[in-house]
Design an enzyme around this catalytic site. Structure first.
Site, mmCIF file in Angstrom:
data_model
loop_
_atom_site.group_PDB
_atom_site.id
_atom_site.type_symbol
_atom_site.label_atom_id
_atom_site.label_comp_id
_atom_site.label_asym_id
_atom_site.label_seq_id
_atom_site.Cartn_x
_atom_site.Cartn_y
_atom_site.Cartn_z
ATOM 1 N N ASP A 179 0.839 -1.000 0.430
ATOM 2 C CA ASP A 179 -0.339 0.069 -0.176
ATOM 3 C C ASP A 179 1.008 0.875 0.153
ATOM 4 O O ASP A 179 1.908 1.546 0.795
ATOM 5 C CB ASP A 179 -0.527 0.001 1.655
ATOM 6 C CG ASP A 179 -2.379 0.497 0.978
ATOM 7 O OD1 ASP A 179 -2.609 1.662 0.329
ATOM 8 O OD2 ASP A 179 -3.194 -0.066 1.552
ATOM 9 N N ASP A 275 -3.000 4.288 -2.461
ATOM 10 C CA ASP A 275 -3.981 5.227 -1.420
ATOM 11 C C ASP A 275 -4.273 6.578 -1.543
ATOM 12 O O ASP A 275 -3.504 6.550 -2.307
ATOM 13 C CB ASP A 275 -3.110 4.993 0.198
ATOM 14 C CG ASP A 275 -4.550 5.713 1.338
ATOM 15 O OD1 ASP A 275 -5.668 4.746 1.558
ATOM 16 O OD2 ASP A 275 -4.726 6.384 1.547
ATOM 17 N N GLU A 333 -6.428 3.917 -5.869
ATOM 18 C CA GLU A 333 -7.637 4.105 -4.429
ATOM 19 C C GLU A 333 -8.066 5.301 -5.088
ATOM 20 O O GLU A 333 -7.047 6.518 -4.972
ATOM 21 C CB GLU A 333 -7.363 3.289 -3.039
ATOM 22 C CG GLU A 333 -8.806 3.873 -3.124
ATOM 23 C CD GLU A 333 -8.810 4.550 -1.271
ATOM 24 O OE1 GLU A 333 -9.737 3.680 -0.064
ATOM 25 O OE2 GLU A 333 -8.492 5.264 -1.246
ATOM 26 N N HIS A 404 -11.196 -2.564 3.268
ATOM 27 C CA HIS A 404 -11.260 -2.527 5.351
ATOM 28 C C HIS A 404 -11.779 -1.384 5.343
ATOM 29 O O HIS A 404 -11.811 -0.823 6.592
ATOM 30 C CB HIS A 404 -9.824 -2.286 5.272
ATOM 31 C CG HIS A 404 -9.101 -1.744 4.989
ATOM 32 N ND1 HIS A 404 -9.031 -2.009 3.514
ATOM 33 C CD2 HIS A 404 -8.725 -0.224 5.033
ATOM 34 C CE1 HIS A 404 -8.280 -0.819 2.941
ATOM 35 N NE2 HIS A 404 -8.419 0.345 4.040
ATOM 36 N N ASP A 405 -12.278 -0.745 4.669
ATOM 37 C CA ASP A 405 -13.048 -0.016 4.634
ATOM 38 C C ASP A 405 -14.798 0.171 4.184
ATOM 39 O O ASP A 405 -14.743 1.212 4.645
ATOM 40 C CB ASP A 405 -13.117 1.304 3.802
ATOM 41 C CG ASP A 405 -11.602 2.020 3.761
ATOM 42 O OD1 ASP A 405 -11.065 2.020 5.141
ATOM 43 O OD2 ASP A 405 -11.072 2.207 2.517
HETATM 44 O O1 TEU Z 1 -9.482 5.292 2.219
HETATM 45 C C1 TEU Z 1 -9.581 6.138 1.563
HETATM 46 C C2 TEU Z 1 -11.123 6.822 1.626
HETATM 47 O O2 TEU Z 1 -12.139 7.958 0.834
HETATM 48 C C3 TEU Z 1 -11.584 6.778 2.321
HETATM 49 O O3 TEU Z 1 -11.464 6.616 4.103
HETATM 50 C C4 TEU Z 1 -13.398 7.025 2.890
HETATM 51 O O4 TEU Z 1 -13.178 8.136 4.117
HETATM 52 C C5 TEU Z 1 -14.216 5.532 3.366
HETATM 53 O O5 TEU Z 1 -13.780 4.895 3.601
HETATM 54 C C6 TEU Z 1 -15.013 5.951 1.720
HETATM 55 O O6 TEU Z 1 -16.369 5.048 1.984
HETATM 56 C C7 TEU Z 1 -7.954 5.248 1.907
HETATM 57 C C8 TEU Z 1 -8.044 4.002 2.867
HETATM 58 O O7 TEU Z 1 -8.711 2.985 2.696
HETATM 59 C C9 TEU Z 1 -8.520 4.080 4.239
HETATM 60 O O8 TEU Z 1 -8.182 2.934 5.591
HETATM 61 C C10 TEU Z 1 -7.964 5.265 4.815
HETATM 62 O O9 TEU Z 1 -8.230 5.888 6.310
HETATM 63 C C11 TEU Z 1 -7.560 6.538 4.398
HETATM 64 O O10 TEU Z 1 -7.304 5.915 2.933
HETATM 65 C C12 TEU Z 1 -6.954 7.660 4.628
HETATM 66 O O11 TEU Z 1 -5.672 6.865 4.338
#
Ligand code: TEU
Ligand code: CA
Length: 623
Positions: A179, A275, A333, A404-405
């Site tokens: 990542d 990311d 992403e 994971h989100d």
């Molecule tokens: O995620 C970006 C992101 O857009 C999400 O955190 C968002 O706020 C939400 O999940 C949208 O559905 C990435 C990573 O995957 C996340 O784990 C991190 O927290 C974030 O970036 C910051 O690095």
């Protein structure tokens, strides 16, 4: 050049215009058909706010025009052969290390834990692993706040452990991607520490500082600005207060990031997941956010950085200088990026990214992650048809339902226990038989579902906790908690369920986050012994995918598109034809015709002839 006098249909004919209008319609839950209506299409752009019931004001039209008039490229047509690549044939598996496997009993997953499970991953049929961040971090956002890009997080192990992991992955003929979090770093990173302590050093300009904050908000609640006493200025953080946005305008910083990426590629890793990579270029001057867009999107300022003016330039430069020389793979992403923008970011001849994750299929129109509702698979069908038919041969779709989100997909669709098994398999069929690269998230192969969190004390995620505090200002605690429960990222972060023993075989000690009793019935050990399990289905399906290469590069032909609850398509090339037939509902569905050929795989043991059973999903081979 498009202006306020341009007609809506001309804006919609512009790829960027289409993406933005589609996004807005999605957010408002208005059908796309509205724009295709000739009367609406011939209206001028300036009447758009009125049309949208003033939910968006004139500032929105200005923003739209700025975005449209800064992008002069459109993606090439679709008449060419798909170029072959290993990552177009691979099945990826995402590991969230903290929750995967603990090797030393401290309740935190680690690198040795992963190493001990590589045979499992290989047996599942996986070709490549994506590791969520494992770098040194104070863990304000579980590793997405990096303190040192060249060190491994102590809780996860050492650089020796990492080297061993990489060797062992390669020994098993798999690939490893890491990542890459370069939109921001931790406030504990030495660059940031220097930036605030020695503002006149080269680091002084590595982050985004302003004398006065603007009205942008953070994705993790509140203002996107921290007051920095040392400098008497404000620092931008789109995410948590400890994740400070880097200033990509600074060339030395960009160089520094390139060097860091090369350092990892020198080790022999195979690529990166990048990311929030579409956020790295912010519109110069950091203009105030439009309030009406902020209200609609729930965050203020996005229009000034989700598709920033120098994004293509930064990505192209990084691809040429860093990714190409190492033959490294990249998947970005890219929240908020629609299909047309995705084409411009990933078309093979443009040399920016190999693939992106677009997110518009994870929630229904008019819904956001924290809404409690039932997801209708007919929406997924329409989303997939659009991408399969229009993304083109120069671009490779990514296929995923979990990460994971996000909460677990089965729980969003139907949480009745009797459907768990068939539904988990149905999702697998869609993910593994359409054209694109599948990314399976740990536990998805078991059909893991949302956890039964009982109180806010059981949650760990910074996003959930901040949002809870914010909501508590305006609603009762119980209400706030139930809102958090619908969308919390922690649902996907509970420990991987390995067996039915204490702590699910994840650890010998108490895990860092709670787990409910589900592991007693849903775990790897039990499912391996059960021919009918979701796990065995995934395994069989991945094998099937490798045996029928038509799935990689063949055409996708949808039939009976208009028929509700039916998702049916052919995969075709010069040598074979597969037919995929899916019932998207929990009721029986009458078949219009019985498929020909032989049934290769299905989530029901016996075929049923005249009707499809709840969530029935089968793959047929035609002669
Ligand atoms: O995620 C970006 C992101 O857009 C999400 O955190 C968002 O706020 C939400 O999940 C949208 O559905 C990435 C990573 O995957 C996340 O784990 C991190 O927290 C974030 O970036 C910051 O690095
Ligand atoms: Ca551990």
């Amino acid at each position: 050049m498009l202006t306020k006098k341009s007609r809506i249909k001309d804006v919609y004919a512009n790829p960027i215009g289409r993406d933005i209008i589609d996004r807005v319609l999605l957010q408002m839950n208005i059908s796309k058909k509205a724009v295709n209506n000739p009367i609406i299409g011939s209206l001028r752009l300036k009447v758009l706010p009125k049309l949208l019931k003033s939910q968006l004001d004139e500032g929105f039209v200005d923003t739209l025009l700025t975005l449209l008039n800064t992008e002069h490229e459109t993606a090439k047509g679709n008449d060419e052969m798909i170029l072959k690549a290993w990552w177009k044939e691979a099945v990826f598996y995402q590991i969230y290390t903290r929750s995967f496997k603990d090797s030393n009993g401290d309740g935190i997953g680690d690198l040795q834990g992963i190493i001990s499970k590589l045979d499992y991953i290989k047996e599942l049929g996986i070709d490549a692993i994506w590791l969520s961040p494992i770098y040194d971090s104070p863990n304000d956002d579980n590793g997405y706040d990096i303190r040192d890009y060249h060190k491994i997080m102590a809780e996860f192990g050492t650089m020796e452990d990492f080297n061993q992991l990489l060797t062992e992955v390669h020994n098993r003929d798999m690939k490893l991607i890491m990542d890459l979090v370069v939109n921001h770093t931790s406030d504990e990173h030495k660059w940031y520490q220097k930036a605030i302590q020695e503002p006149n050093s080269k680091y002084g300009d590595y982050y985004i500082f302003k004398d006065q904050p603007n009205n942008w908000t953070s994705f993790f609640s509140g203002s996107a600005w921290n007051y920095v006493e040392e400098r008497g200025q404000y620092a931008l953080h789109l995410f948590s207060k400890k994740q400070i946005d880097l200033n990509w305008e600074n060339e030395t910083l960009r160089q520094e990031i390139h060097d860091m990426i090369k350092w990892w590629l020198e080790k022999g890793i195979d690529g990166f997941r990048l990311d929030v990579i579409n956020y790295i270029s912010k519109r110069s001057g950091l203009p105030e956010a439009n309030e009406s867009i902020g209200k609609l999107m729930e965050y203020k300022g996005v229009e000034h950085y989700f598709y920033g003016p120098r994004l293509h330039e930064y990505l192209h430069d990084m691809k040429e200088k860093v990714f190409i020389p190492y033959n490294a793979f990249s998947v970005g992403e890219t929240p908020g990026i629609g299909m047309e923008m995705s084409k411009l970011l990933t078309a093979d001849y443009r040399k920016e990214l190999d693939m992106v994750f677009s997110f518009d299929h994870l929630e229904m129109p008019g819904r956001t992650r924290f809404d409690d509702y039932h997801y209708d698979l007919n929406y997924l069908k329409s989303f997939m048809i659009n991408w399969m038919e229009n993304y083109g041969e120069h671009c490779q779709p990514s296929l995923f339902f979990e990460n994971h989100d996000n909460p677990r997909m089965i729980s969003k669709i139907n949480s009745e226990r009797q459907y768990r098994n068939v539904l988990g398999k149905l999702l697998a069929v869609i993910q593994l038989t359409l054209r694109g690269t599948p990314f399976i998230y740990q536990g998805q192969e078991l059909g893991m579902i949302n956890q039964n969190f009982q109180s806010i004390e059981e949650l760990r995620d910074v996003e959930s906790l901040n949002l809870y505090d914010e909501l508590c200002n305006t609603m009762k605690k119980e209400e706030a908690f139930s809102k958090i429960l619908a969308g919390s990222r922690d649902h996907a972060r509970t420990p991987m369920q390995w067996n039915n023993q204490q702590y699910a075989g994840f650890s010998t000690g108490k895990p860092w986050i709670m787990m409910d009793e589900d592991y007693k019935i849903c775990n790897v050990e039990t499912q391996f012994q059960d021919e009918n399990s979701i796990l065995r289905f995934f395994q069989n399906l991945i094998t099937l995918r490798k045996e029928h290469r038509v799935i990689y590069y063949g055409e996708v032909l949808f039939i009976n598109q208009k028929e509700k609850d039916l998702f049916a398509y052919y995969r075709k090339d010069g040598t074979e034809t597969l037919y995929i037939e899916i019932n998207l509902s929990s009721s029986n569905k009458k078949r219009t015709k019985y498929p020909e050929g032989i049934r290769l795989l299905s989530n029901y043991a016996e075929d049923s002839s005249s009707f499809l059973r709840p969530y029935e999903a089968s793959i047929w081979k035609y002669n």
